[in-house]
Scaffold this active site. Structure first.
Site, mmCIF file in Angstrom:
data_model
loop_
_atom_site.group_PDB
_atom_site.id
_atom_site.type_symbol
_atom_site.label_atom_id
_atom_site.label_comp_id
_atom_site.label_asym_id
_atom_site.label_seq_id
_atom_site.Cartn_x
_atom_site.Cartn_y
_atom_site.Cartn_z
ATOM 1 C CB ILE A 16 -0.942 0.003 1.224
ATOM 2 C CG1 ILE A 16 -1.892 -1.196 1.175
ATOM 3 C CG2 ILE A 16 -1.717 1.311 1.298
ATOM 4 C CD1 ILE A 16 -2.763 -1.322 2.407
ATOM 5 N N GLY A 20 9.530 5.906 6.127
ATOM 6 C CA GLY A 20 10.912 5.867 6.577
ATOM 7 C C GLY A 20 11.189 4.761 7.557
ATOM 8 C CB ALA A 22 7.031 0.340 8.911
ATOM 9 C CB THR A 23 6.821 -1.436 3.741
ATOM 10 O OG1 THR A 23 8.121 -0.892 3.437
ATOM 11 C CG2 THR A 23 6.015 -1.516 2.466
ATOM 12 C CB VAL A 24 1.427 0.203 5.100
ATOM 13 C CG1 VAL A 24 0.016 -0.302 5.412
ATOM 14 C CG2 VAL A 24 1.956 1.068 6.237
ATOM 15 C CE LYS A 39 3.755 2.225 10.560
ATOM 16 N NZ LYS A 39 3.213 3.329 11.418
ATOM 17 C CG ASP A 133 4.278 12.441 12.756
ATOM 18 O OD1 ASP A 133 4.592 13.556 12.291
ATOM 19 O OD2 ASP A 133 4.514 11.367 12.180
#
Length: 633
Positions: A16, A20, A22-24, A39, A133
């Site tokens: 998806i 910076g 993690a990858t989802v 994630k 954030d």
């Protein structure tokens, strides 16, 4: 990673997004048979306890929240060397993608989105959680109209409002002043980020820009956010005021939490005549993106309220529904294929144009201090045209390159012109006659022309006033007080400055004369010279003995003091022979005047005796006086 079964439960289907940390991925929870977003931390970070703790923190923070506007976290765990987080899957786009597509949003759209975001964030603040954030990338807009806030990876308890540690976390464009200056975050820091995000939705751009992150951070810490209406006149005053309230530099002047800001937003909704939102309302306001072929299967209306609902047209029977879904997938696949081809063509053409074609750009090297011939050759190798310009330089020796235009590091087109500036050495400085100039004026001139004035030498002068220069000379001894001339920048000048004249102490008493001379910086010797004087009384200064050469403060001088007149007692010479009388008088310094009619050399000085003297014996008179004596005939 696609096709991998994580922890024996989550089957990864597709990627998806990538960030910076993690990858989802989109995955299927085979146990509950539902789609989820998983994630997965990047492999190179898996050994870092700090990032693992942030993963766990995100799960714990989201787990404490039960709100329809906060992305739910279902699970968290470790599979071999992978840390993962399982979240609710929301098909749709982020607020960042919406802003990139549309630029600005209407006041109604901004209010709808902020209502949902504030509702979710208010729940976090009530639970004692600071997000830290808040930004458009973390606001999700689902296809079904739901709006949720995500990514609590930086969240902390509201009471833990201490410095963030080694570096500031969060996106620099949304950091509050207190985070920039002190590294301190609380609920009011989230409010500031919401205000910046609202400004961006209303104007299409962030309030502060800069080439370096620290430039943006400096503006957050020192400048006040401008009114959105200054960039977009259509922004209502009420939303203007709301943005300014949320972005006050002083945290004490902002809303204390998201709930307080949400209450004010509800008041504004009524003032602007918008339908009042509720925390459970699905906000649907985005027109759909057109499908390939220009047909829309679904029409989405404005925010549903009492007078309207979303209207969907769909086939009735199963066969027709299957045909529609198949056609939709075919059209989507064809559209994606065309997009891929187009992007590949654009990427290839752009790469050729800017890599080796006419649009390629080359970085200008740093050539300062190089020989002009070598610098020109280097630029020619890079494909630049070279122009030479002579200039004076204080730092760079004559004949070497001082700088380039454009500056080093600048990227310019091939065949562009780079100007080499070559040093002529230091620039000459013309100096006019400095007669009558004060030391301050000479120093001011020297500083303006990059000259150095050495420590001045002081000298007494009865003709030149105090602080006026007596001489200004260069290393070759040329005196600019007497004539004009020139020197090169950086030259040193020797200056002699007047401290005024020396007081006249002749005729003064010894003590007064000493005080006057010492008051102007002279060193008076303790042992004075003494002389007889007919003109000065005893104890008065007759003169001052100065050293040879120019007289300067600290010089040693000696006082010559009068002893008065030199008086001597006249002896009684009556009845003495002429010879004895003359000897006695001359011995004491008198001049003898002998009166007799008999020549002295006729009978001899020892024959006749003195019968009288004009100054009586025993009287004291000035040495050298004349004493007249008479001899017996």
């Amino acid at each position: 990673m696609i096709g991998r079964l994580i922890d024996g439960r989550y089957l990864v289907r597709s990627r998806i997004a990538r960030g910076g940390m993690a990858t989802v991925y989109l995955a299927t929870d085979q146990r509950l048979e539902r789609r989820v977003a998983i994630k997965i931390m990047h492999g190179h970070l898996s050994d870092d306890s700090t990032f693992k703790n942030r993963f766990v923190q995100e799960a714990r923070s989201a787990a404490r929240l039960a709100n329809p506007h906060v992305v739910s976290v279902f699970d968290q765990g470790q599979d071999s060397d992978m840390a993962y987080l399982v979240m609710e899957y929301l098909p749709g786009i982020t607020l960042r993608e919406l802003l990139a597509e549309r630029g600005t949003l209407s006041a109604q759209q901004v209010v709808d989105i902020m209502d949902a975001v504030l509702t979710g964030l208010a729940a976090a603040h009530r639970a004692g959680i600071v997000h830290r954030d808040v930004k458009p990338e973390n606001v999700l807009l689902a296809d079904d109209g739901r709006i949720k806030i995500s990514d609590f990876g930086l969240a902390r308890a509201a009471s833990a409002n201490t410095a963030t540690g080694q570096a500031l976390l969060g996106t620099i464009a949304y950091l509050s002043p207190e985070l920039v200056t002190r590294g301190i975050a609380d609920t009011r820091s989230d409010i500031y980020a919401l205000g910046i995000m609202m400004y961006e939705m209303l104007t299409g751009e962030q309030p502060y820009k800069g080439e370096q992150p620290m430039q943006i951070a400096y503006q957050h810490a020192n400048d006040s956010v401008p009114r959105p209406s200054a960039r977009n006149p259509e922004v209502p005053d009420e939303l203007d005021d709301l943005v300014l309230w949320a972005t006050e530099r002083d945290p004490e002047q902002r809303p204390t939490n998201a709930g307080e800001l949400l209450d004010r937003l509800h008041e504004i909704e009524g003032q602007l005549g918008f339908s009042v939102s509720t925390s459970t309302q699905s906000t649907m306001f985005l027109p759909p993106l057109p499908l390939p072929g220009g047909s829309d299967l679904t029409s989405v209306l404005a925010s549903p309220g009492p007078a309207g609902t979303a209207v969907t047209t769909a086939p009735d029977d199963d066969a027709s529904r299957l045909t529609v879904r198949t056609a939709r997938r075919r059209r989507k696949g064809f559209a994606l294929f065309l997009v891929v081809l187009l992007l590949a063509g654009l990427a290839g053409g752009t790469g050729w144009y800017f890599g080796s074609g006419p649009g390629s750009r080359v970085q200008v090297p740093n050539l300062a201090g190089a020989e002009p011939e070598a610098a020109s050759a280097r630029l020619a190798e890079l494909g630049f045209e070279v122009a030479d310009v002579q200039e004076y330089s204080f730092e760079v020796p004559e004949g070497l390159v001082t700088r380039t235009d454009p500056e080093p590091g600048t990227f310019i087109d091939k065949n562009g012109t780079v100007t080499l500036y070559v040093s002529q050495g230091r620039q000459p400085v013309s100096i006019g006659m400095l007669e009558g100039k004060t030391l301050a004026e000479v120093r001011e001139f020297a500083e303006a022309n990059r000259l150095t004035v050495n420590e001045p030498t002081e000298q007494y002068s009865g003709d030149v006033p105090r602080d006026v220069v007596l001489s200004v000379t260069d290393a070759e001894g040329k005196d600019f007080v007497k004539e004009a001339g020139s020197v090169l920048q950086g030259a040193s000048l020797d200056v002699i400055v007047s401290v005024g004249g020396i007081p006249d102490v002749v005729g003064q008493g010894q003590s007064t004369a000493r005080n006057d001379l010492e008051s102007v910086g002279l060193d008076v010797a303790d042992d004075n010279q003494q002389e007889f004087s007919d003109d000065f009384e005893k104890g008065q200064v007759i003169r001052v003995v100065f050293p040879e050469g120019p007289l300067r403060p600290g010089a040693a001088v000696t006082l010559v003091v009068s002893k008065g007149q030199d008086l001597v007692e006249v002896p009684d010479v009556v009845d003495m022979t002429i010879a004895d009388a003359k000897a006695a008088l001359e011995e004491r310094g008198f001049v003898v005047d002998l009166q007799t009619v008999v020549p002295e050399n006729l009978w001899g000085e020892d024959v006749f005796s003195i019968v009288s003297q004009d100054i009586e014996g025993g009287t004291s008179v000035k040495r050298g006086s004349t004493v007249t004596i008479a001899a017996n005939l």
